[in-house]
Write an enzyme that holds these catalytic residues in place. Structure first.
Site, mmCIF file in Angstrom:
data_model
loop_
_atom_site.group_PDB
_atom_site.id
_atom_site.type_symbol
_atom_site.label_atom_id
_atom_site.label_comp_id
_atom_site.label_asym_id
_atom_site.label_seq_id
_atom_site.Cartn_x
_atom_site.Cartn_y
_atom_site.Cartn_z
ATOM 1 C CG HIS A 8 -0.282 -0.352 2.492
ATOM 2 N ND1 HIS A 8 0.141 -1.629 2.777
ATOM 3 C CD2 HIS A 8 0.064 0.408 3.563
ATOM 4 C CE1 HIS A 8 0.705 -1.645 3.980
ATOM 5 N NE2 HIS A 8 0.671 -0.423 4.468
ATOM 6 C CB CYS A 63 7.410 -1.167 0.389
ATOM 7 S SG CYS A 63 9.121 -1.056 0.930
ATOM 8 N N GLY A 64 6.815 1.614 1.057
ATOM 9 C CA GLY A 64 6.887 3.008 1.494
ATOM 10 C C GLY A 64 8.285 3.582 1.339
ATOM 11 C CB THR A 65 11.313 3.117 3.150
ATOM 12 O OG1 THR A 65 11.176 1.724 3.519
ATOM 13 C CG2 THR A 65 10.631 3.984 4.205
ATOM 14 N N GLY A 68 11.870 -2.434 3.303
ATOM 15 C CA GLY A 68 11.319 -3.761 3.609
ATOM 16 C C GLY A 68 11.358 -4.677 2.399
#
Ligand code: RB5
Length: 144
Positions: A8, A63-65, A68
């Site tokens: 997400h 992913c967000g960064t 991960g």
């Protein structure tokens, strides 16, 4: 064939990367997600298992960064995943490391920088230099 997947946190950026691949007529498979909250290791696995079994040549994980996804992807034998936040790193990831997975941060990169990084990564071949091949073979030994 390039596989693309995200969680997400990377969903919005995945849209820009898919647009880039489409514009450039680069065949790709979208392995999800569709924007819902998911666990990024599952999506890293979809792409990395597909590379391992020959379904895909390379992958892009967002992913967000990007952190991960890169941690998870590098657990798979034969995967050389590199998180890139600049074009020089993307070039080196291909020339020196023969990276087969590009990780991007959807919350850390603007869409146009991410597109440029992706374009650089897609267009840059592995140098094939003996020194780099030797080091990559040493990394492959760690998979055994
Ligand atoms: C999800 O909130 C976030 O943790 C994920 O997208 C990623 O940034 C993890 O490294």
């Amino acid at each position: 064939m390039i596989a693309v997947a995200c969680d997400h946190g990377g969903y919005a950026l995945k849209g820009r990367i898919i647009e880039l691949l489409t514009e450039r007529n680069i065949p790709f498979a979208d392995e999800g997600c569709g924007g819902e909250r998911v666990d990024y290791p599952e999506y890293a696995g979809k792409v990395c298992r597909g590379i391992a079994d020959g379904t895909y040549d390379r992958g892009i994980l967002i992913c967000g960064t990007g952190l991960g996804m890169s941690i998870a992807a590098n657990k798979y034998p034969g995967i050389r995943a590199t998180l890139c936040a600049d074009c020089f790193s993307a070039q080196m990831a291909r020339e020196h490391n023969d990276a087969n997975v590009l990780c991007l941060g959807g919350r850390t990169l603007g869409p146009e920088l991410a597109a440029k990084i992706t374009q650089t990564w897609l267009d840059t071949p592995f140098s094939g230099a003996e020194s780099h091949s030797r080091r990559i073979a040493m990394i492959a030994e760690l998979d055994r």
